[in-house]
Design an enzyme around this catalytic site. Sequence first.
Site, short mmCIF file in Angstrom:
data_model
loop_
_atom_site.label_atom_id
_atom_site.label_comp_id
_atom_site.label_asym_id
_atom_site.label_seq_id
_atom_site.Cartn_x
_atom_site.Cartn_y
_atom_site.Cartn_z
N HIS B 62 0.85 -1.19 0.00
CA HIS B 62 0.00 0.00 0.00
C HIS B 62 0.89 1.23 0.00
O HIS B 62 2.09 1.14 0.21
CB HIS B 62 -0.98 -0.01 1.18
CG HIS B 62 -0.35 0.05 2.53
ND1 HIS B 62 0.47 -0.95 3.01
CD2 HIS B 62 -0.42 0.98 3.52
CE1 HIS B 62 0.87 -0.63 4.23
NE2 HIS B 62 0.36 0.53 4.56
N HIS B 64 1.40 3.89 1.87
CA HIS B 64 1.91 4.67 3.01
C HIS B 64 3.44 4.72 2.98
O HIS B 64 4.10 3.76 2.59
CB HIS B 64 1.40 4.07 4.32
CG HIS B 64 -0.01 4.50 4.64
ND1 HIS B 64 -0.84 3.81 5.49
CD2 HIS B 64 -0.73 5.57 4.19
CE1 HIS B 64 -2.02 4.43 5.57
NE2 HIS B 64 -1.98 5.49 4.78
N ASP B 66 5.87 4.54 5.08
CA ASP B 66 6.76 3.57 5.75
C ASP B 66 6.83 2.25 4.98
O ASP B 66 7.56 1.34 5.39
CB ASP B 66 6.34 3.35 7.20
CG ASP B 66 4.91 2.89 7.36
OD1 ASP B 66 4.03 3.33 6.58
OD2 ASP B 66 4.64 2.07 8.27
N HIS B 67 6.10 2.15 3.88
CA HIS B 67 6.15 0.94 3.05
C HIS B 67 6.73 1.21 1.66
O HIS B 67 6.88 0.27 0.88
CB HIS B 67 4.74 0.34 2.91
CG HIS B 67 4.22 -0.20 4.21
ND1 HIS B 67 4.13 -1.54 4.49
CD2 HIS B 67 3.79 0.45 5.33
CE1 HIS B 67 3.65 -1.70 5.72
NE2 HIS B 67 3.43 -0.52 6.24
N HIS B 139 -7.78 -1.44 5.20
CA HIS B 139 -6.89 -0.47 5.85
C HIS B 139 -7.41 0.93 5.50
O HIS B 139 -8.40 1.07 4.79
CB HIS B 139 -5.46 -0.70 5.35
CG HIS B 139 -4.41 0.07 6.10
ND1 HIS B 139 -4.33 0.09 7.47
CD2 HIS B 139 -3.39 0.86 5.66
CE1 HIS B 139 -3.30 0.86 7.83
NE2 HIS B 139 -2.72 1.33 6.76
N ASP B 209 -0.77 -3.73 5.65
CA ASP B 209 -1.53 -3.32 6.83
C ASP B 209 -2.98 -3.74 6.65
O ASP B 209 -3.56 -3.62 5.56
CB ASP B 209 -1.43 -1.80 7.01
CG ASP B 209 -0.02 -1.38 7.40
OD1 ASP B 209 0.89 -2.23 7.42
OD2 ASP B 209 0.19 -0.17 7.68
N HIS B 267 5.70 -5.76 12.00
CA HIS B 267 5.11 -4.42 11.92
C HIS B 267 4.64 -3.95 13.30
O HIS B 267 3.53 -3.48 13.48
CB HIS B 267 3.94 -4.46 10.91
CG HIS B 267 3.46 -3.09 10.46
ND1 HIS B 267 2.45 -2.43 11.09
CD2 HIS B 267 3.86 -2.29 9.45
CE1 HIS B 267 2.23 -1.28 10.46
NE2 HIS B 267 3.08 -1.16 9.47
#
Lengths: 325, 325
Positions: B62, B64, B66-67, B139, B209, B267
Amino acid sequence: MEILFLGTSSGVPTKTRNVSAVAVQAGQSKSWFLVDCGEATQHQLQYCKLSLKNLRAIAITHVHGDHCYGLPGLLASAGVAGRTESLVIIAPQGIKPWLETTMEMTQMYLPYSLEFIATEELAEQQFDDVKVTITPLSHRVPSFAYSFTQSSSQKVLKSEALKLAGLPQGPLWGRLQSGVDVEFDNQTFLSSDYVESLQHSNKVVICGDNDNPSLLKSMCDGADVLVHESTYTEDMADKASNVGHSYAKQVAQFAEEVTVPHLILTHFSARYQSNQEGEGSVEQMRVEAEQVFNGRLFLARDFDHFRLNQQHKLTLLNEGKSREH
Amino acid sequence: MEILFLGTSSGVPTKTRNVSAVAVQAGQSKSWFLVDCGEATQHQLQYCKLSLKNLRAIAITHVHGDHCYGLPGLLASAGVAGRTESLVIIAPQGIKPWLETTMEMTQMYLPYSLEFIATEELAEQQFDDVKVTITPLSHRVPSFAYSFTQSSSQKVLKSEALKLAGLPQGPLWGRLQSGVDVEFDNQTFLSSDYVESLQHSNKVVICGDNDNPSLLKSMCDGADVLVHESTYTEDMADKASNVGHSYAKQVAQFAEEVTVPHLILTHFSARYQSNQEGEGSVEQMRVEAEQVFNGRLFLARDFDHFRLNQQHKLTLLNEGKSREH
C-alpha cells in the site's frame, strides 16, 4: 556554532557513510539547521542528541536524490515526534511540488505547517541571530552553497579605566554594565563611557555539489569554516571528467587562495571505502589537499561533531567514531 | 523458499527495527522478491547477501510512506550496482506516477527499465516457477496481501516395484528415471510404469496493513506461512481504535481458525521497543497470540532469516540478532 555530519558519502550509502546531510547548530539555543537530507537521515539522527522538534529550517543544496530522498520520512517522523511549530524548507524549486505530490500520494498529514522558500529567490534570510545566504554553484543541476553567520554582541566593562577613575569593584560595576549611570564619591559615572559592545561573528559555509570552487570566493570572505565536497582524488577526477564534482586538491587550492582557516572535505565517492592508508583510501584526499593547503584540514566522517567558538577556533568534539556493525 | 525480514517496525524506524520490507527468495536461483520498501531498505540490504542485480520484482502492499519511501533510493542504487535487467514493480496505482515524478525531479536515469503492474489489476502473475497472487485487505488506504507459491516436481523411481520385477539397481534405473524405456532379460520396462512425478508446492502469504484478517481466508488455503502485521497488543488496540491495524490475538485467532502451520507477526508499533519481557515489550504479543494459536509462532526481528523446505518445515536460520549499535 556546531557542525555535525550525518552523511558523508557521495551517491550511494556505504556501511560507514550515509548519503549527504549536515546539521548546523547555532548559539546557545537547541535549534538547528539541516543542510541536505539524503535517505535515512532520520535514521542517523537516532544516534544524535538533536531533536526534530528543535529543527529550525532545512536547506537543500540541489535536487539529486542522495541529497533529498530522506525528506518525506524525516518530515513524517517529526510529526510522530509531536512537532507542532512551522518548519522552513529552503530548497530549489523542484522540491516543493515533489514533496506535495509525495505527501498527497502517501496521505501524510503533518501536525505542523511547512514554509517553503525557493533557494533561487533567496537573497538572505535571518533566523533570530543567524543569517543564511546562498551562492549558486556549478553542477549538472542548479546547486547552491549556504552560509550561516551567527552574530552576537557582548557588553564588556572597561575595567582598567574604572579602576583608574576610582570606582571600586562591586555592585556599582554591575549597574554600569547593565546600562545604568551611577554616582560615587560625588562623581557621575556614565555607563556609555565605561561599557563597550564587542561584536562576535562566526561564519560557516556549507556547499552542495560543485565543480568550480572559485564561485565561493565572495561567500568565503570572513568564513571560519568551509565544508565542500571532494568526491574524487585528482587522478580519479581526470578519469571521470565532466561529472560536475570537485577533487581534493582543487578545493584545497581554492581554500588556500581565500585563506579560509578551516576546510572540511566531505561527499566522498564510495570508491574510497577505507579509512586506512593506501589505494582506495579516503586518506589519499588528505595527502593531496595538504600539499597545497596550510590551514586546518579535516576529512568528515559520519557523526563527526565540530564546535566553532567565538575565538574562531574549530574543535572536533568526538573521536569521529562511525557506527560499528 | 526463504524469507528475510529487512524491516519490522510500524510507521517509524527505531534503533533495532527499520520500517517495512521483507525479502522472499524462491528456489535454487538467487532471484528474489521484495515486499514493501520502507526508507533505508537499501541500507539494510548492505548487511545481507541479496544482490540488487538478482531482484526479480518488488511488490508494494500500500502507498503509506513507511512501506514505499525507500523505493527511489533502492532503484538508483541498483543502477549504480550495474543492474541492466528489467525490473517488475507490482504496486497500487499511485506508486507509478509518484516514482516517475520523483525520477524526473531528481534526474534519475536508470540503466534498466521498469515494468509496472498495478496491483489492482493483477489476478495472478507467474515468475518462472513462482506464482504471485493478491488479496485486498482492509486499511485506511487500499492495501493488499501477496502470496508466493513455488511449485516443483521431482521424478521418483518406484524402487520397490523395480526390485520385485527383477531389474537390478544400476545404470538401467537411471535410464528409466530419465524417461527411457529399457530392455533386460528379454523383458521391456516402460519408464512410465516405474517413474512417478511428485509435486511439491510451498506457499507463503505476506500481508500489508490490515484490520480484518478474515479477508485472508481463501489465500491462506494451503499456505505454509502467514506473515501478518501485529501493530498492537489487544489492550492498546482498544485505545487506538479505528486505526486500520490488527493486534496479536486477533491475527493468531484467525491463523488458528484456518490452521496455518506457521505464523510470523511483524510491523510492531514503536511502543514495543524492548525485546525483554514485561510492559512495553514485544513479548506481550507472543503471550497473547500463544493463548489462541497452536501452530508455530514467531515474532519477526530485523534480519531474521527463515527457510521453508519441501517438507513444509520452517526453520529460523539465524539467531535473529539485530544490528547492534
